[in-house]
Scaffold this motif. Structure first.
Motif, PDB file in Angstrom:
ATOM      1  N   PRO A  45     -81.948 -59.115  74.468  1.00 45.15           N
ATOM      2  CA  PRO A  45     -82.529 -60.454  74.576  1.00 45.15           C
ATOM      3  C   PRO A  45     -84.057 -60.370  74.677  1.00 45.15           C
ATOM      4  CG  PRO A  45     -80.762 -60.147  76.179  1.00 45.15           C
ATOM      5  CD  PRO A  45     -81.024 -58.819  75.555  1.00 45.15           C
ATOM      6  N   GLY A  46     -84.740 -61.249  73.978  1.00 44.94           N
ATOM      7  CA  GLY A  46     -86.193 -61.300  74.038  1.00 44.94           C
ATOM      8  C   GLY A  46     -86.917 -60.395  73.067  1.00 44.94           C
ATOM      9  N   SER A  47     -86.184 -59.601  72.291  1.00 46.96           N
ATOM     10  CA  SER A  47     -86.842 -58.651  71.389  1.00 46.96           C
ATOM     11  C   SER A  47     -87.127 -59.234  70.010  1.00 46.96           C
ATOM     12  CB  SER A  47     -85.989 -57.392  71.225  1.00 46.96           C
ATOM     13  OG  SER A  47     -84.828 -57.685  70.474  1.00 46.96           O
ATOM     14  N   ALA A  48     -86.578 -60.392  69.710  1.00 45.29           N
ATOM     15  CA  ALA A  48     -86.660 -60.947  68.354  1.00 45.29           C
ATOM     16  C   ALA A  48     -88.098 -61.095  67.842  1.00 45.29           C
ATOM     17  CB  ALA A  48     -85.934 -62.283  68.290  1.00 45.29           C
ATOM     18  N   GLY A  49     -89.016 -61.532  68.655  1.00 44.93           N
ATOM     19  CA  GLY A  49     -90.381 -61.737  68.182  1.00 44.93           C
ATOM     20  C   GLY A  49     -91.324 -60.589  68.442  1.00 44.93           C
ATOM     21  N   VAL A  50     -90.810 -59.489  68.951  1.00 43.38           N
ATOM     22  CA  VAL A  50     -91.665 -58.345  69.305  1.00 43.38           C
ATOM     23  C   VAL A  50     -91.883 -57.474  68.065  1.00 43.38           C
ATOM     24  CG1 VAL A  50     -91.879 -56.269  70.743  1.00 43.38           C
ATOM     25  CG2 VAL A  50     -90.820 -58.342  71.683  1.00 43.38           C
ATOM     26  N   PRO A  51     -93.155 -57.302  67.640  1.00 47.74           N
ATOM     27  CA  PRO A  51     -93.405 -56.457  66.474  1.00 47.74           C
ATOM     28  C   PRO A  51     -93.157 -54.979  66.772  1.00 47.74           C
ATOM     29  CG  PRO A  51     -95.465 -57.396  67.309  1.00 47.74           C
ATOM     30  CD  PRO A  51     -94.366 -57.923  68.160  1.00 47.74           C
ATOM     31  N   VAL A  52     -92.501 -54.308  65.830  1.00 50.60           N
ATOM     32  CA  VAL A  52     -92.239 -52.868  65.943  1.00 50.60           C
ATOM     33  C   VAL A  52     -92.933 -52.166  64.780  1.00 50.60           C
ATOM     34  CG1 VAL A  52     -90.495 -51.052  65.922  1.00 50.60           C
ATOM     35  CG2 VAL A  52     -90.018 -53.220  67.090  1.00 50.60           C
ATOM     36  N   ILE A  53     -93.790 -51.205  65.129  1.00 48.38           N
ATOM     37  CA  ILE A  53     -94.488 -50.395  64.131  1.00 48.38           C
ATOM     38  C   ILE A  53     -93.844 -49.017  64.131  1.00 48.38           C
ATOM     39  CG2 ILE A  53     -96.698 -49.359  63.466  1.00 48.38           C
ATOM     40  CD1 ILE A  53     -98.004 -51.674  65.179  1.00 48.38           C
ATOM     41  N   PHE A  54     -93.420 -48.590  62.971  1.00 47.48           N
ATOM     42  CA  PHE A  54     -92.745 -47.309  62.797  1.00 47.48           C
ATOM     43  C   PHE A  54     -93.786 -46.262  62.438  1.00 47.48           C
ATOM     44  CE2 PHE A  54     -89.746 -44.424  60.634  1.00 47.48           C
ATOM     45  CZ  PHE A  54     -88.696 -44.456  61.533  1.00 47.48           C
ATOM     46  N   LEU A  55     -93.809 -45.152  63.165  1.00 45.91           N
ATOM     47  CA  LEU A  55     -94.797 -44.091  62.980  1.00 45.91           C
ATOM     48  C   LEU A  55     -94.056 -42.789  62.701  1.00 45.91           C
ATOM     49  CD1 LEU A  55     -97.827 -43.272  63.282  1.00 45.91           C
ATOM     50  CD2 LEU A  55     -97.336 -42.886  65.697  1.00 45.91           C
ATOM     51  N   TRP A 112     -95.529 -49.932  59.221  1.00 50.38           N
ATOM     52  CA  TRP A 112     -95.284 -48.514  58.997  1.00 50.38           C
ATOM     53  C   TRP A 112     -96.613 -47.781  58.989  1.00 50.38           C
ATOM     54  CZ3 TRP A 112     -90.726 -45.783  57.786  1.00 50.38           C
ATOM     55  CH2 TRP A 112     -90.917 -44.455  57.423  1.00 50.38           C
ATOM     56  N   MET A 113     -96.673 -46.666  59.692  1.00 51.39           N
ATOM     57  CA  MET A 113     -97.840 -45.791  59.645  1.00 51.39           C
ATOM     58  C   MET A 113     -97.374 -44.356  59.497  1.00 51.39           C
ATOM     59  SD  MET A 113    -100.559 -47.252  62.405  1.00 51.39           S
ATOM     60  CE  MET A 113    -101.631 -45.898  61.990  1.00 51.39           C
ATOM     61  N   THR A 114     -98.128 -43.582  58.739  1.00 50.70           N
ATOM     62  CA  THR A 114     -97.797 -42.179  58.534  1.00 50.70           C
ATOM     63  C   THR A 114     -98.727 -41.313  59.376  1.00 50.70           C
ATOM     64  OG1 THR A 114     -97.136 -42.687  56.265  1.00 50.70           O
ATOM     65  CG2 THR A 114     -97.508 -40.390  56.784  1.00 50.70           C
ATOM     66  N   LYS A 115     -98.138 -40.296  60.039  1.00 52.18           N
ATOM     67  CA  LYS A 115     -98.933 -39.313  60.776  1.00 52.18           C
ATOM     68  C   LYS A 115     -99.448 -38.276  59.795  1.00 52.18           C
ATOM     69  CE  LYS A 115     -95.967 -39.266  64.878  1.00 52.18           C
ATOM     70  NZ  LYS A 115     -95.086 -38.370  65.641  1.00 52.18           N
ATOM     71  N   PRO A 116    -100.609 -37.736  59.998  1.00 52.76           N
ATOM     72  CA  PRO A 116    -101.579 -38.131  61.020  1.00 52.76           C
ATOM     73  C   PRO A 116    -102.196 -39.481  60.658  1.00 52.76           C
ATOM     74  CG  PRO A 116    -102.539 -36.465  59.601  1.00 52.76           C
ATOM     75  CD  PRO A 116    -101.115 -36.650  59.159  1.00 52.76           C
ATOM     76  N   PHE A 117    -102.687 -40.178  61.652  1.00 55.63           N
ATOM     77  CA  PHE A 117    -103.245 -41.508  61.439  1.00 55.63           C
ATOM     78  C   PHE A 117    -104.673 -41.568  61.944  1.00 55.63           C
ATOM     79  CE2 PHE A 117    -101.204 -41.375  65.531  1.00 55.63           C
ATOM     80  CZ  PHE A 117    -102.146 -41.936  66.371  1.00 55.63           C
ATOM     81  N   ASP A 118    -105.375 -42.545  61.474  1.00 55.70           N
ATOM     82  CA  ASP A 118    -106.759 -42.793  61.863  1.00 55.70           C
ATOM     83  C   ASP A 118    -106.759 -43.861  62.956  1.00 55.70           C
ATOM     84  OD1 ASP A 118    -109.091 -44.917  61.152  1.00 55.70           O
ATOM     85  OD2 ASP A 118    -109.804 -42.868  60.817  1.00 55.70           O
ATOM     86  N   ASP A 119    -107.578 -43.690  63.990  1.00 54.09           N
ATOM     87  CA  ASP A 119    -107.639 -44.653  65.092  1.00 54.09           C
ATOM     88  C   ASP A 119    -107.931 -46.068  64.604  1.00 54.09           C
ATOM     89  OD1 ASP A 119    -107.250 -42.454  66.689  1.00 54.09           O
ATOM     90  OD2 ASP A 119    -109.204 -42.548  67.669  1.00 54.09           O
ATOM     91  N   LYS A 162    -107.298 -47.362  61.687  1.00 56.02           N
ATOM     92  CA  LYS A 162    -106.111 -47.877  60.988  1.00 56.02           C
ATOM     93  C   LYS A 162    -105.067 -48.337  62.008  1.00 56.02           C
ATOM     94  CE  LYS A 162    -102.933 -48.067  57.636  1.00 56.02           C
ATOM     95  NZ  LYS A 162    -102.880 -49.051  56.611  1.00 56.02           N
ATOM     96  N   LEU A 163    -104.860 -47.547  63.057  1.00 50.83           N
ATOM     97  CA  LEU A 163    -103.919 -47.915  64.106  1.00 50.83           C
ATOM     98  C   LEU A 163    -104.300 -49.259  64.709  1.00 50.83           C
ATOM     99  CD1 LEU A 163    -101.570 -47.259  66.114  1.00 50.83           C
ATOM    100  CD2 LEU A 163    -103.316 -46.162  67.538  1.00 50.83           C
ATOM    101  N   LEU A 164    -105.563 -49.412  65.083  1.00 53.04           N
ATOM    102  CA  LEU A 164    -106.012 -50.663  65.694  1.00 53.04           C
ATOM    103  C   LEU A 164    -105.903 -51.829  64.722  1.00 53.04           C
ATOM    104  CD1 LEU A 164    -109.075 -49.439  67.754  1.00 53.04           C
ATOM    105  CD2 LEU A 164    -106.829 -50.162  68.614  1.00 53.04           C
ATOM    106  N   SER A 165    -106.174 -51.582  63.461  1.00 49.71           N
ATOM    107  CA  SER A 165    -106.057 -52.624  62.444  1.00 49.71           C
ATOM    108  C   SER A 165    -104.607 -53.104  62.312  1.00 49.71           C
ATOM    109  CB  SER A 165    -106.559 -52.083  61.096  1.00 49.71           C
ATOM    110  OG  SER A 165    -106.306 -52.999  60.072  1.00 49.71           O
ATOM    111  N   VAL A 166    -103.680 -52.169  62.293  1.00 52.53           N
ATOM    112  CA  VAL A 166    -102.268 -52.520  62.178  1.00 52.53           C
ATOM    113  C   VAL A 166    -101.803 -53.277  63.422  1.00 52.53           C
ATOM    114  CG1 VAL A 166     -99.915 -51.581  62.049  1.00 52.53           C
ATOM    115  CG2 VAL A 166    -101.694 -50.674  60.559  1.00 52.53           C
ATOM    116  N   VAL A 167    -102.194 -52.813  64.602  1.00 49.79           N
ATOM    117  CA  VAL A 167    -101.800 -53.477  65.860  1.00 49.79           C
ATOM    118  C   VAL A 167    -102.357 -54.901  65.895  1.00 49.79           C
ATOM    119  CG1 VAL A 167    -102.097 -53.463  68.360  1.00 49.79           C
ATOM    120  CG2 VAL A 167    -101.431 -51.369  67.167  1.00 49.79           C
ATOM    121  N   LYS A 168    -103.627 -55.060  65.568  1.00 48.12           N
ATOM    122  CA  LYS A 168    -104.232 -56.394  65.556  1.00 48.12           C
ATOM    123  C   LYS A 168    -103.512 -57.316  64.568  1.00 48.12           C
ATOM    124  CE  LYS A 168    -108.786 -54.961  67.069  1.00 48.12           C
ATOM    125  NZ  LYS A 168    -110.175 -54.698  66.718  1.00 48.12           N
TER     126      LYS A 168
END
Length: 121
Positions: free
Chosen positions: A72-82, A102-109, A111-117
């Motif tokens: 319950p409560g997970s429906a609107g939570v974004p999940v990023i696969f790394l 989706w992000m591929t390792k290794p990743f750039d900081d 890029k990570l922040l851009s995807v999260v935002k």
């Protein structure tokens, strides 16, 4: 208190790197070493977002996402696969399980922040 971003990875150094990057940008984080531990954390407090690795002991990323999406409560939570893997079939499976990024390792900081935002609006 804002809900934290849940960072799930079996590598201590990767978890610390992701969490440090997010904290420096003003986000709160909570960490789990595998999908099973992450489910326990998510049950006690639904996270704002999730960043999860695929290959982990106890419960892998796809298994975690499937179980998380049933909570319950997970429906609107974004999940990023790394993942270090970049196969189209795995990306499709992650999407079907409920990942929206989706992000591929290794990743750039940056890029990570851009995807999260982007996923948090």
């Amino acid at each position: 208190m804002p809900r934290p971003i849940l960072v799930v990875d079996d590598s201590d150094s990767v978890r610390r790197l992701i969490s440090s990057t997010l904290r420096l940008a003003g986000y709160d984080t909570v960490e789990a070493p595998d999908g099973q531990a992450a489910l326990g954390l998510a049950r006690s407090a639904v996270p704002r977002a999730v960043i999860t690795d695929q290959n982990m002991p106890n419960l892998d990323g796809i298994g975690f996402i499937r179980a998380f999406r049933k909570m319950p409560g997970s429906a609107g939570v974004p999940v990023i696969f790394l993942s270090t893997e970049n196969a189209a079939a795995l990306k499709q499976t992650a999407r079907e399980a409920g990942a929206i990024g989706w992000m591929t390792k290794p990743f750039d900081d940056k890029k990570l922040l851009s995807v999260v935002k982007k996923v948090l609006g």
